[in-house]
Design a protein around this motif. Structure first.
Motif, PDB file in Angstrom:
ATOM      1  N   UNK A 148      47.405  45.671  35.096  1.00 39.56           N
ATOM      2  CA  UNK A 148      46.159  45.369  34.390  1.00 39.56           C
ATOM      3  C   UNK A 148      45.148  46.512  34.498  1.00 39.56           C
ATOM      4  N   UNK A 149      44.285  46.614  33.505  1.00 40.41           N
ATOM      5  CA  UNK A 149      43.218  47.611  33.527  1.00 40.41           C
ATOM      6  C   UNK A 149      42.261  47.326  34.685  1.00 40.41           C
ATOM      7  N   UNK A 150      41.684  48.397  35.210  1.00 38.14           N
ATOM      8  CA  UNK A 150      40.868  48.287  36.428  1.00 38.14           C
ATOM      9  C   UNK A 150      39.669  47.354  36.252  1.00 38.14           C
ATOM     10  N   UNK A 151      39.068  47.342  35.090  1.00 36.61           N
ATOM     11  CA  UNK A 151      37.858  46.540  34.876  1.00 36.61           C
ATOM     12  C   UNK A 151      38.135  45.233  34.138  1.00 36.61           C
ATOM     13  N   UNK A 152      39.386  44.794  34.157  1.00 33.96           N
ATOM     14  CA  UNK A 152      39.745  43.574  33.439  1.00 33.96           C
ATOM     15  C   UNK A 152      39.503  42.336  34.298  1.00 33.96           C
ATOM     16  N   UNK A 153      39.723  41.179  33.696  1.00 34.38           N
ATOM     17  CA  UNK A 153      39.555  39.916  34.428  1.00 34.38           C
ATOM     18  C   UNK A 153      40.674  39.667  35.426  1.00 34.38           C
ATOM     19  N   UNK A 154      41.679  40.530  35.442  1.00 32.53           N
ATOM     20  CA  UNK A 154      42.822  40.373  36.334  1.00 32.53           C
ATOM     21  C   UNK A 154      42.670  41.213  37.592  1.00 32.53           C
ATOM     22  N   UNK A 155      41.454  41.581  37.950  1.00 35.19           N
ATOM     23  CA  UNK A 155      41.188  42.371  39.151  1.00 35.19           C
ATOM     24  C   UNK A 155      40.173  41.647  40.033  1.00 35.19           C
ATOM     25  N   UNK A 156      40.260  41.918  41.326  1.00 33.56           N
ATOM     26  CA  UNK A 156      39.340  41.301  42.291  1.00 33.56           C
ATOM     27  C   UNK A 156      39.531  41.993  43.635  1.00 33.56           C
ATOM     28  N   UNK A 157      38.804  41.519  44.659  1.00 35.18           N
ATOM     29  CA  UNK A 157      38.972  42.054  45.999  1.00 35.18           C
ATOM     30  C   UNK A 157      40.250  41.551  46.648  1.00 35.18           C
ATOM     31  N   UNK A 158      40.668  42.208  47.707  1.00 32.54           N
ATOM     32  CA  UNK A 158      41.915  41.841  48.392  1.00 32.54           C
ATOM     33  C   UNK A 158      41.881  40.383  48.849  1.00 32.54           C
ATOM     34  N   UNK A 159      40.816  39.973  49.514  1.00 38.70           N
ATOM     35  CA  UNK A 159      40.758  38.604  50.032  1.00 38.70           C
ATOM     36  C   UNK A 159      40.740  37.577  48.915  1.00 38.70           C
ATOM     37  N   UNK A 160      40.169  37.940  47.766  1.00 42.73           N
ATOM     38  CA  UNK A 160      40.190  37.022  46.635  1.00 42.73           C
ATOM     39  C   UNK A 160      41.634  36.715  46.223  1.00 42.73           C
ATOM     40  N   UNK A 161      42.463  37.765  46.187  1.00 39.77           N
ATOM     41  CA  UNK A 161      43.873  37.561  45.859  1.00 39.77           C
ATOM     42  C   UNK A 161      44.599  36.813  46.984  1.00 39.77           C
ATOM     43  N   UNK A 162      44.344  37.220  48.214  1.00 29.92           N
ATOM     44  CA  UNK A 162      45.035  36.604  49.348  1.00 29.92           C
ATOM     45  C   UNK A 162      44.734  35.108  49.448  1.00 29.92           C
ATOM     46  N   UNK A 163      43.505  34.732  49.104  1.00 28.43           N
ATOM     47  CA  UNK A 163      43.101  33.324  49.178  1.00 28.43           C
ATOM     48  C   UNK A 163      43.236  32.616  47.833  1.00 28.43           C
ATOM     49  N   UNK A 164      43.638  33.367  46.793  1.00 28.54           N
ATOM     50  CA  UNK A 164      43.778  32.832  45.442  1.00 28.54           C
ATOM     51  C   UNK A 164      42.484  32.191  44.947  1.00 28.54           C
ATOM     52  N   UNK A 165      41.374  32.861  45.230  1.00 29.14           N
ATOM     53  CA  UNK A 165      40.078  32.345  44.797  1.00 29.14           C
ATOM     54  C   UNK A 165      39.976  32.396  43.274  1.00 29.14           C
ATOM     55  N   UNK A 166      39.428  31.340  42.723  1.00 27.43           N
ATOM     56  CA  UNK A 166      39.323  31.223  41.269  1.00 27.43           C
ATOM     57  C   UNK A 166      40.697  31.385  40.621  1.00 27.43           C
ATOM     58  N   UNK A 167      41.757  31.054  41.375  1.00 27.21           N
ATOM     59  CA  UNK A 167      43.150  31.145  40.891  1.00 27.21           C
ATOM     60  C   UNK A 167      43.488  32.551  40.407  1.00 27.21           C
ATOM     61  N   UNK A 168      42.856  33.567  40.999  1.00 30.19           N
ATOM     62  CA  UNK A 168      43.063  34.934  40.528  1.00 30.19           C
ATOM     63  C   UNK A 168      44.507  35.390  40.708  1.00 30.19           C
ATOM     64  N   UNK A 169      45.138  35.006  41.804  1.00 33.82           N
ATOM     65  CA  UNK A 169      46.521  35.421  42.033  1.00 33.82           C
ATOM     66  C   UNK A 169      47.463  34.782  41.022  1.00 33.82           C
ATOM     67  N   UNK A 170      47.395  33.468  40.876  1.00 34.36           N
ATOM     68  CA  UNK A 170      48.303  32.781  39.966  1.00 34.36           C
ATOM     69  C   UNK A 170      48.017  33.158  38.516  1.00 34.36           C
ATOM     70  N   UNK A 171      46.759  33.343  38.170  1.00 33.58           N
ATOM     71  CA  UNK A 171      46.423  33.747  36.802  1.00 33.58           C
ATOM     72  C   UNK A 171      46.963  35.137  36.492  1.00 33.58           C
ATOM     73  N   UNK A 172      46.833  36.042  37.464  1.00 33.64           N
ATOM     74  CA  UNK A 172      47.287  37.411  37.233  1.00 33.64           C
ATOM     75  C   UNK A 172      48.809  37.484  37.175  1.00 33.64           C
ATOM     76  N   UNK A 173      49.488  36.738  38.029  1.00 35.36           N
ATOM     77  CA  UNK A 173      50.951  36.712  37.976  1.00 35.36           C
ATOM     78  C   UNK A 173      51.439  36.147  36.646  1.00 35.36           C
ATOM     79  N   UNK A 174      50.769  35.132  36.139  1.00 33.21           N
ATOM     80  CA  UNK A 174      51.137  34.579  34.838  1.00 33.21           C
ATOM     81  C   UNK A 174      50.900  35.616  33.737  1.00 33.21           C
ATOM     82  N   UNK A 175      49.814  36.361  33.856  1.00 34.31           N
ATOM     83  CA  UNK A 175      49.500  37.390  32.870  1.00 34.31           C
ATOM     84  C   UNK A 175      50.553  38.495  32.858  1.00 34.31           C
ATOM     85  N   UNK A 176      50.910  39.015  34.039  1.00 31.77           N
ATOM     86  CA  UNK A 176      51.876  40.116  34.067  1.00 31.77           C
ATOM     87  C   UNK A 176      53.256  39.650  33.603  1.00 31.77           C
TER      88      UNK A 176
END
Length: 214
Positions: A166-194
């Motif tokens: 994903x592009x650096x400034x896209x909605x599929x980016x966040x901080x490390x802990x955001x991904x690790x904790x899946x905050x706002x479903x960022x991990x699952x959303x990004x995996x679905x996107x890729x």
């Protein structure tokens, strides 16, 4: 329905550094009467969770990345993106052939009927990794290889690959802990996107070849 994949052709693929674009002759499959498509099942590879600090420690850092990635996957109950890529590709192929995707639920596939074509997708790289120009910003890098296989002869009918970041400034980016904790479903959303992007890339290769051959 996902079928455990034990064919020798899959083992031969794992050591390849690159994959040639898909070269799948849909007319041959149509003429041969292919009507059932199925997906394969592979062991899920480790997610690497890469931070600037871990990256400095070579082998030990690599072990730490793998362990951190494993914990993130287990904690958040995420699937190998290859599952979703192969499912999407199977749907695309079945639609192109006028065939049916073999599944556990009700369908037109007769009980005991065997698949004609297997869609095998192997995750080669999936990493939770920072951007070199912004160490505090992370996303998922994903690369996979695909094979379309004659289920009876185990012949590889076509191959393809994808590479998604994903592009650096896209909605599929966040901080490390955001991904690790899946905050706002960022991990699952990004995996679905890729996974969607990967299926589109490989499907696009298939369509391009079909258009050229036609």
């Amino acid at each position: 329905m996902r079928i455990a994949f034990l064919f020798a052709v899959a083992l031969g693929m794992s050591g390849c550094a690159s994959v040639k674009p898909v070269n799948l002759d849909l007319s041959d499959l149509t003429e041969s009467g292919a009507r059932v498509v199925a997906t394969t099942e592979r062991p899920m590879p480790a997610l690497s969770a890469i931070t600037p600090t871990k990256a400095q420690f070579g082998f030990l850092g690599g072990m730490a990345m793998t362990m951190a990635g494993k914990q993130i996957v287990e904690k958040n109950g995420v699937d190998d993106p290859a599952v979703h890529v192969s499912s999407e590709l199977a749907d695309q192929l079945a639609k192109a052939l006028g065939a049916e995707v073999m599944s556990e639920g009700p369908g037109t596939v007769e009980p005991g009927e065997q698949p004609d074509v297997l869609v095998d997708v192997q995750t080669r790289v999936w990493q939770l990794i920072y951007y070199k120009s912004a160490w505090g910003t992370y996303s998922i890098t994903y690369r996979a290889k695909a094979q379309f296989i004659d289920a009876e002869t185990e012949t590889v009918l076509g191959t393809g690959s994808c590479s998604v970041r994903p592009e650096k400034d896209s909605e599929w980016t966040a901080g490390y802990e955001d991904f690790a904790e899946n905050r706002d479903a960022i991990l699952t959303r990004t995996l679905a996107f890729v996974a969607r992007q990967c299926a589109e890339q490989i499907g696009g290769q298939l369509a391009a070849v079909a258009a050229t051959d036609g």
